[in-house]
Design an enzyme around this catalytic site. Structure first.
Site, PDB file in Angstrom:
ATOM      1  N   ARG A   1       0.728  -1.201  -0.034  1.00 54.21           N
ATOM      2  CA  ARG A   1       0.204  -0.107   0.039  1.00 54.21           C
ATOM      3  C   ARG A   1       0.801   1.328   0.152  1.00 54.21           C
ATOM      4  O   ARG A   1       0.230   2.366  -0.334  1.00 54.21           O
ATOM      5  CB  ARG A   1      -0.801   0.048   1.297  1.00 54.21           C
ATOM      6  CG  ARG A   1      -2.193  -0.830   1.074  1.00 54.21           C
ATOM      7  CD  ARG A   1      -3.088  -0.938   2.262  1.00 54.21           C
ATOM      8  NE  ARG A   1      -2.421  -1.732   3.491  1.00 54.21           N
ATOM      9  CZ  ARG A   1      -2.811  -1.692   4.337  1.00 54.21           C
ATOM     10  NH1 ARG A   1      -4.321  -1.458   4.723  1.00 54.21           N
ATOM     11  NH2 ARG A   1      -2.463  -2.213   5.734  1.00 54.21           N
TER      12      ARG A   1
ATOM     13  N   HIS B   1      -0.174 -24.074   9.725  1.00 53.58           N
ATOM     14  CA  HIS B   1       1.027 -24.380   9.396  1.00 53.58           C
ATOM     15  C   HIS B   1       1.494 -25.578  10.406  1.00 53.58           C
ATOM     16  O   HIS B   1       2.502 -26.346  10.232  1.00 53.58           O
ATOM     17  CB  HIS B   1       1.959 -23.166   9.910  1.00 53.58           C
ATOM     18  CG  HIS B   1       2.179 -22.760  11.244  1.00 53.58           C
ATOM     19  ND1 HIS B   1       1.163 -21.902  11.738  1.00 53.58           N
ATOM     20  CD2 HIS B   1       2.892 -22.999  12.211  1.00 53.58           C
ATOM     21  CE1 HIS B   1       1.496 -21.791  13.111  1.00 53.58           C
ATOM     22  NE2 HIS B   1       2.589 -22.231  13.404  1.00 53.58           N
TER      23      HIS B   1
ATOM     24  N   ASP C   1      -7.305 -18.363  18.798  1.00 58.95           N
ATOM     25  CA  ASP C   1      -6.186 -18.298  18.026  1.00 58.95           C
ATOM     26  C   ASP C   1      -5.231 -19.725  17.944  1.00 58.95           C
ATOM     27  O   ASP C   1      -4.736 -19.842  16.876  1.00 58.95           O
ATOM     28  CB  ASP C   1      -4.962 -17.424  18.853  1.00 58.95           C
ATOM     29  CG  ASP C   1      -3.640 -16.902  18.039  1.00 58.95           C
ATOM     30  OD1 ASP C   1      -3.762 -16.788  16.987  1.00 58.95           O
ATOM     31  OD2 ASP C   1      -2.807 -17.021  18.807  1.00 58.95           O
TER      32      ASP C   1
ATOM     33  N   HIS D   1      -5.273 -25.408  15.378  1.00 59.46           N
ATOM     34  CA  HIS D   1      -3.991 -26.144  15.637  1.00 59.46           C
ATOM     35  C   HIS D   1      -4.586 -27.239  16.458  1.00 59.46           C
ATOM     36  O   HIS D   1      -4.232 -28.467  16.194  1.00 59.46           O
ATOM     37  CB  HIS D   1      -2.946 -25.375  16.480  1.00 59.46           C
ATOM     38  CG  HIS D   1      -2.280 -24.220  15.618  1.00 59.46           C
ATOM     39  ND1 HIS D   1      -2.465 -24.186  14.122  1.00 59.46           N
ATOM     40  CD2 HIS D   1      -1.699 -23.199  15.802  1.00 59.46           C
ATOM     41  CE1 HIS D   1      -1.659 -23.015  13.921  1.00 59.46           C
ATOM     42  NE2 HIS D   1      -1.342 -22.564  15.053  1.00 59.46           N
TER      43      HIS D   1
ATOM     44  N   LYS E   1      -0.239 -18.551  27.177  1.00 61.23           N
ATOM     45  CA  LYS E   1       1.207 -17.745  26.948  1.00 61.23           C
ATOM     46  C   LYS E   1       1.466 -17.514  28.409  1.00 61.23           C
ATOM     47  O   LYS E   1       0.801 -17.426  29.422  1.00 61.23           O
ATOM     48  CB  LYS E   1       0.928 -16.399  26.524  1.00 61.23           C
ATOM     49  CG  LYS E   1       0.448 -16.384  24.843  1.00 61.23           C
ATOM     50  CD  LYS E   1       0.332 -14.984  24.230  1.00 61.23           C
ATOM     51  CE  LYS E   1       0.302 -15.070  22.745  1.00 61.23           C
ATOM     52  NZ  LYS E   1       1.519 -15.823  22.021  1.00 61.23           N
TER      53      LYS E   1
END
Length: 501
Positions: A60, A194, A251, A256, A354
């Site tokens: 951009r 992934h 998330d 996953h 986390k």
């Protein structure tokens, strides 16, 4: 076309992409810098991309130094050695199109660049559009691609790669799917997770279906429970804008960990064709339920400030950009069951978070005790456990009971370890490297289809609704620990405990 899950070692040369290019939206972003650009270089360096491979970056902002930044990202993140010959060859195919994503002229300029590269470099009109951009920009970019007709396959194939998160819940996931399928046909849509490209995850299928030792025991008659963990020892860093409102469950668990659950629990597929794998994974997700009431089977938490690794760290609500009243979960744990003959009565415990004890991702299959133990004492004997380490130090550990040397019959747990780095000398491609090559080959066995995503959200939405309606249930936990006490109590009610990775 060769399926990567079925190809023999001597057929690797068939896994070379033909004439093609990639259109990279978000070429200046973090994902491109850390993962995509280094993976493209590694593919080129291994001879798996054609010499004429083309990268068309869409940015951009005009940045004359962008080629230098691309080169720097490759030098910093490549897994293979950086050679000037390969780097020069790859950089010779770099083209940058500048323009705003909401301006149709940007897409017309992109179309001209694609046509020019087809003529000059021989890409044959074959392009994969990689949306390495925030999800809120998907409608704008997909609309621009469709309006400009860039998805038309008149002169070659066109594919699109969509990064997670695949929606924010079931409803938004359906909206996203409607949006993408209006522009691209279903077989041209690649949703990247992934984790499914990691060597250990794929080896899970080899472990189960190539070894008579494990598969006969892979059921409720022998398995006590399964724990799937993805722990990080860091905070959110600079991701406040993305993370707040998303949280650990959306998330990580929705994609996953539920994918790992499906691969762990699925029946043997009739082949490793994408459709056969997808059918078995969908069956598992269809049969997955909360193992008891949602209020007792879903735990959320937030990390507080405190000492971790000799350093004082901020709490989640003290992180820059996080509202003081945020109820976003930085830790989530689910207790699930699979209503099939194989798994009835076996709880699957999933956790992600986390600021936990250390960075580790693993699948732990915990076996039952033998029905009879003819030993005078079993104080040092735990459950047999097969632990599949996804990261770091990919490999497997099997814990079993053994006699301690000496005159008495004293038992103690011992482990047998298998590490990829020790057992194999072959190059192990990074997950993005493997998955990008699959996109360019049009081979989708490792990519979840929309039905899998919808089933995952249908399950997770129940937990998210409970936490939203009961924000007081989001418990605090100290950094460096393994989550809130409520998570331990969830397993204690079943007479079990989380293993310490």
């Amino acid at each position: 076309m060769v399926n990567p899950l079925r190809s023999a070692p001597d057929s690797r040369l068939q896994r070379i992409a033909g004439p093609c290019g990639i259109v990279l939206f978000g070429i200046t972003g973090d994902l491109s810098r850390r993962k995509i650009l280094p993976a493209l270089y590694d593919l080129a360096n291994r001879g798996l991309l054609p010499p004429s491979f083309t990268i068309i970056g869409v940015a951009r902002k005009v940045d004359p130094s962008l080629p230098e930044k691309v080169e720097a990202a490759i030098r910093e993140g490549a897994n293979t050695s950086v050679t000037e010959t390969t780097l020069k060859q790859l950089m010779s195919g770099l083209v940058v199109v500048n323009g705003q994503y909401n301006d149709i002229e940007t897409y017309r300029s992109l179309g001209h660049a694609m046509d020019r590269m087809s003529a000059e470099r021989g890409t044959n009109g074959n392009y994969a559009f990689y949306l390495a951009i925030p999800p809120e920009l998907f409608p704008t970019v997909l609309g621009g691609i469709g309006t400009a007709g860039l998805c038309a396959e008149d002169d070659g194939w066109r594919r699109v790669v969509v990064e997670k998160p695949f929606g924010h819940g079931l409803e938004s996931a359906r909206e996203l799917d409607d949006m993408v399928t209006k522009v691209f046909h279903q077989d041209a849509i690649f949703r990247i997770d992934h984790y499914l490209g990691k060597e250990t995850v794929q080896n899970l299928m080899a472990l189960r279906f190539a070894n008579e030792l494990y598969e006969p025991l892979w059921n409720s008659a022998h398995v006590d429970h399964v724990q799937i963990t993805m722990a990080e020892d860091i905070g959110i860093g600079t991701r406040a804008g993305y993370y707040d409102g998303i949280g650990a469950a959306r998330d990580v668990i929705q994609n996953h960990l539920l994918q790992l659950l499906a691969l762990t629990a699925m029946e043997e597929p009739i082949s490793f064709e994408p459709s056969a794998l997808r059918i078995e994974k969908e069956k598992v997700l269809e049969a997955t339920r909360f193992y008891g009431p949602v209020g007792e089977s879903a735990v959320a938490g937030q990390y507080t400030s405190g000492w971790q690794g000799g350093e004082w760290v901020r709490g989640y609500k003290e992180e820059p950009g996080i509202p003081a009243d945020s109820i976003t979960d930085t830790y989530a744990a689910l207790r699930l069951g699979i209503e099939t003959r194989r798994w009835k009565g076996v709880p699957f415990y999933l956790r992600a978070g986390k600021r936990l004890g250390r960075r580790v991702s693993e699948i732990a299959v915990i076996f039952k005790y033998p029905p009879f133990l003819p030993f005078p004492s079993t104080d040092g004997l735990g459950h047999n456990a097969l632990v599949i380490r996804v990261q770091p130090n990919e490999g497997m550990t099997f814990k079993l009971g053994s006699k301690v040397p000496g005159s008495g019959m004293q038992l103690r747990d011992v482990t047998m370890d298998f590490a990829y780095g020790h057992a194999f000398t072959e190059y192990a491609p990074e997950a993005y490297e493997r998955l990008i090559l699959d996109v360019l080959l049009g081979d989708p066995p490792l990519f979840p289809r929309h039905r899998e995503i919808e089933l995952s959200w249908r399950l997770l939405d129940q937990a998210e609704s409970h936490w939203a309606e009961n924000p007081e249930s989001i418990a605090e936990y100290a950094p460096g620990t393994w989550g809130p006490a409520a998570s331990d109590r969830m397993l204690a009610r079943d007479g079990r405990a989380w293993r310490l990775p």
